[in-house]
Structures are given as C-alpha cells and as structure tokens.
Design an enzyme around this catalytic site. Sequence first.
Site, PDB file in Angstrom:
ATOM      1  N   ASN A  60       0.871  -1.178   0.000  1.00  0.00           N
ATOM      2  CA  ASN A  60       0.000   0.000   0.000  1.00  0.00           C
ATOM      3  C   ASN A  60       0.906   1.225   0.000  1.00  0.00           C
ATOM      4  O   ASN A  60       1.497   1.556   1.021  1.00  0.00           O
ATOM      5  CB  ASN A  60      -0.880  -0.024   1.262  1.00  0.00           C
ATOM      6  CG  ASN A  60      -1.663   1.267   1.443  1.00  0.00           C
ATOM      7  OD1 ASN A  60      -1.790   2.061   0.506  1.00  0.00           O
ATOM      8  ND2 ASN A  60      -2.179   1.499   2.647  1.00  0.00           N
ATOM      9  N   TRP A  61       0.988   1.869  -1.145  1.00  0.00           N
ATOM     10  CA  TRP A  61       1.929   2.993  -1.265  1.00  0.00           C
ATOM     11  C   TRP A  61       1.376   4.278  -0.660  1.00  0.00           C
ATOM     12  O   TRP A  61       2.068   5.286  -0.612  1.00  0.00           O
ATOM     13  CB  TRP A  61       2.281   3.232  -2.736  1.00  0.00           C
ATOM     14  CG  TRP A  61       3.040   2.112  -3.378  1.00  0.00           C
ATOM     15  CD1 TRP A  61       3.378   0.898  -2.817  1.00  0.00           C
ATOM     16  CD2 TRP A  61       3.585   2.085  -4.702  1.00  0.00           C
ATOM     17  NE1 TRP A  61       4.081   0.131  -3.709  1.00  0.00           N
ATOM     18  CE2 TRP A  61       4.225   0.831  -4.889  1.00  0.00           C
ATOM     19  CE3 TRP A  61       3.594   2.985  -5.762  1.00  0.00           C
ATOM     20  CZ2 TRP A  61       4.852   0.478  -6.079  1.00  0.00           C
ATOM     21  CZ3 TRP A  61       4.220   2.636  -6.950  1.00  0.00           C
ATOM     22  CH2 TRP A  61       4.853   1.395  -7.096  1.00  0.00           C
ATOM     23  N   LYS A  62       0.118   4.273  -0.272  1.00  0.00           N
ATOM     24  CA  LYS A  62      -0.541   5.459   0.284  1.00  0.00           C
ATOM     25  C   LYS A  62      -0.333   6.658  -0.660  1.00  0.00           C
ATOM     26  O   LYS A  62      -0.325   6.482  -1.867  1.00  0.00           O
ATOM     27  CB  LYS A  62      -0.017   5.756   1.686  1.00  0.00           C
ATOM     28  CG  LYS A  62      -0.030   4.516   2.582  1.00  0.00           C
ATOM     29  CD  LYS A  62       0.143   4.844   4.010  1.00  0.00           C
ATOM     30  CE  LYS A  62       0.304   3.566   4.809  1.00  0.00           C
ATOM     31  NZ  LYS A  62       0.120   3.759   6.228  1.00  0.00           N
ATOM     32  N   HIS A  86      -9.411   1.313   4.712  1.00  0.00           N
ATOM     33  CA  HIS A  86      -8.150   1.431   5.456  1.00  0.00           C
ATOM     34  C   HIS A  86      -8.384   2.348   6.661  1.00  0.00           C
ATOM     35  O   HIS A  86      -9.179   3.294   6.586  1.00  0.00           O
ATOM     36  CB  HIS A  86      -7.076   2.008   4.532  1.00  0.00           C
ATOM     37  CG  HIS A  86      -5.702   1.966   5.127  1.00  0.00           C
ATOM     38  ND1 HIS A  86      -5.279   2.877   6.066  1.00  0.00           N
ATOM     39  CD2 HIS A  86      -4.683   1.100   4.943  1.00  0.00           C
ATOM     40  CE1 HIS A  86      -4.033   2.579   6.424  1.00  0.00           C
ATOM     41  NE2 HIS A  86      -3.648   1.497   5.746  1.00  0.00           N
ATOM     42  N   GLU A 101      -6.795   4.730   7.803  1.00  0.00           N
ATOM     43  CA  GLU A 101      -6.596   6.160   7.532  1.00  0.00           C
ATOM     44  C   GLU A 101      -7.829   6.758   6.860  1.00  0.00           C
ATOM     45  O   GLU A 101      -8.151   7.929   7.060  1.00  0.00           O
ATOM     46  CB  GLU A 101      -5.334   6.345   6.662  1.00  0.00           C
ATOM     47  CG  GLU A 101      -4.082   6.113   7.496  1.00  0.00           C
ATOM     48  CD  GLU A 101      -2.899   5.573   6.708  1.00  0.00           C
ATOM     49  OE1 GLU A 101      -2.919   5.625   5.468  1.00  0.00           O
ATOM     50  OE2 GLU A 101      -1.953   5.083   7.364  1.00  0.00           O
ATOM     51  N   GLU A 143      -5.391  -4.891  10.554  1.00  0.00           N
ATOM     52  CA  GLU A 143      -4.347  -3.889  10.770  1.00  0.00           C
ATOM     53  C   GLU A 143      -4.624  -3.148  12.073  1.00  0.00           C
ATOM     54  O   GLU A 143      -5.393  -2.170  12.079  1.00  0.00           O
ATOM     55  CB  GLU A 143      -4.337  -2.887   9.618  1.00  0.00           C
ATOM     56  CG  GLU A 143      -4.089  -3.512   8.266  1.00  0.00           C
ATOM     57  CD  GLU A 143      -3.501  -2.504   7.297  1.00  0.00           C
ATOM     58  OE1 GLU A 143      -2.404  -2.755   6.811  1.00  0.00           O
ATOM     59  OE2 GLU A 143      -4.127  -1.467   7.052  1.00  0.00           O
ATOM     60  N   GLY A 176       2.554   2.183  10.757  1.00  0.00           N
ATOM     61  CA  GLY A 176       3.539   3.258  10.616  1.00  0.00           C
ATOM     62  C   GLY A 176       4.223   3.647  11.912  1.00  0.00           C
ATOM     63  O   GLY A 176       4.869   4.690  11.980  1.00  0.00           O
ATOM     64  N   SER A 196       3.432  -2.215  10.351  1.00  0.00           N
ATOM     65  CA  SER A 196       4.889  -2.227  10.506  1.00  0.00           C
ATOM     66  C   SER A 196       5.533  -3.563  10.148  1.00  0.00           C
ATOM     67  O   SER A 196       6.450  -4.025  10.823  1.00  0.00           O
ATOM     68  CB  SER A 196       5.270  -1.797  11.934  1.00  0.00           C
ATOM     69  OG  SER A 196       4.843  -0.468  12.166  1.00  0.00           O
ATOM     70  N   GLY A 238       2.813  -1.107   4.303  1.00  0.00           N
ATOM     71  CA  GLY A 238       2.858   0.317   3.972  1.00  0.00           C
ATOM     72  C   GLY A 238       4.292   0.755   3.714  1.00  0.00           C
ATOM     73  O   GLY A 238       4.852   0.533   2.641  1.00  0.00           O
ATOM     74  N   GLY A 239       4.918   1.342   4.719  1.00  0.00           N
ATOM     75  CA  GLY A 239       6.257   1.940   4.579  1.00  0.00           C
ATOM     76  C   GLY A 239       7.272   1.046   3.875  1.00  0.00           C
ATOM     77  O   GLY A 239       8.000   1.505   2.986  1.00  0.00           O
TER      78      GLY A 239
END
Length: 261
Positions: free
Chosen positions: A19-21, A105, A107, A177, A183, A223, A244-245
């Site tokens: 997930n590159w956001k 998600h 966010e 999640e 993150g 993470s 993600g990251g």
Amino acid sequence: MNNSLSNNGSFRTPLLAGNWKMHKTVKESLSLVEQLKKDCREVKDREILVCPPFPSIVAIKESLQGSNIKLGAQNLFWEMSGAFTGEVSGPMLKEAGCDYCIIGHSERRQYFGETDQSVQKKMKAAFQFGLIPIVCVGETLNEREGKVHFKVVEKQIQEGAKDLNKEEASQLVIAYEPVWAIGTGKTATPEHAQGMHAFIRKNLTSLYGKEIAEQIRILYGGSIKPDNIDSLMANPDIDGGLVGGASLKSEDFSRIVKYVA
Ligand code: PEP
C-alpha cells in the site's frame, strides 16, 4: 494456484500487497516497479500486489504486462459514474487494469469519515465491477487498552463484510491492521496477530459457513518489515501481508515477498 500447500500449511495462496498510500509520483512509481519486477522475477508460489496512487495506475499497468505483479487501487466510490467530484469508480479502476482494491483502510476511517456501512457498500461495488476487495479492520490503541479489541473487530467484520454471495465471499480478502501498529514501528506479536486472525475467521464462519471462511485470505498489516515477516507468516491463519512503509523500497518489499516461514 489456490490448491497448493503454502508455507504455513494452508491451502490459501499467500498475498503480499504493498500500500503505497500518498507516495510516489508517476515517474517515481515506474522506477520502483521496474526494480520490483527484477527483484521478484523468480517468485511463483505467492501473489504480489502493488497499490499505487491513482495517477500512476495506467502507467504501472503497462509496465507490469507479462510480470508476476498485480495491480490494485487504494479506494473506490460505490457508484458507477455521476456527479461525485473527486471520486473514482469500480469500472474506471477495472478498465485501468486493477484486480484488487483496498477498502476501509484505517486512515480512510480516521481522516475521511468511512464507516462499516460505507465499507460494506464499497466492498459490494468492488465485486460488482470485477475487483477483489481487501477490507481493512483493526482496533485503535484506546480500544486495545480498553480490552474491547475483539468486540470492535467483530463489529467491523459482521457489519462491513456482510451480504456477499458465496462466490464473492470465497474471494474476499480481509486485512487485520491494528491501528497502533500502522507506521509506528510497533508490530503485533505473531501470537497476537494469529489470535485475532483466528477470531476473524470464526466471525467469517458465522457469516458464510466454514467451507467459505477457510478460503478467505486474512492479511496482517502494521509495521511489517523484512525482519518480522518470517515469524508472522509461520502462523496458520496469517495468509499474507498488507505493507505500507516497507513497500516503498524494492529491497525491503521483495524480501518481504520472499519470506521464509
Ligand atoms: C498500511 O498502511 O496498511 C500499513 C500497514 O502501514 P505500515 O506497514 O507502514 O505500518
């Protein structure tokens, strides 16, 4: 692919999704997938997915032709078309080359007001337009400290993932999640994640029956890094990861894809 025994002993094909956001311009996206294609070329027994921002989707689709990497979006709106400024529909994403779509998600729930009801409508729309939804669930730190995390996730599944037909339900992907792990560098322990994944599968069983629930892939997210993926994937109900990251660097994401459980 779905009938081979995976590393954790399940018959579900592992899915490793990035997930590159809101990261990477089109140019940067193309450079990342070029490297990923090289680094993941040999991978055969698992599905690899990247979910870039909307502007990169068409260019990435072209770059992914003939590769073993699939494409997904990070959100959709449930209507097919119309006066909904700023929104993107399922048919648009499908035609642009997406196979998957992340839905709900944390966010989006936190910053854009998404609810279990909107998640459910988006999930249904994804199936209607030929996309596989990855429905995200997970508790906040407050909810975890208040020991209501099972209750929270139960409601998210029972209300957000309901009312699919059997064929749809068997293709559904859930991502657990925990919000406190996204993150933050804090990962759920493999034991905690496995416990919640088993609980989610129990809830899916109550919605769709055991045979279907056993086919649904449940990803862990929060993470994930090259140094914790192996121990997470060793658990029987963890069928992959939403990353993600660490999906923004080919070196890290390709190591995650090549986990050894
Ligand atoms: C995510 O955004 O879905 C996620 C899990 O992020 P991170 O891996 O950076 O915690």
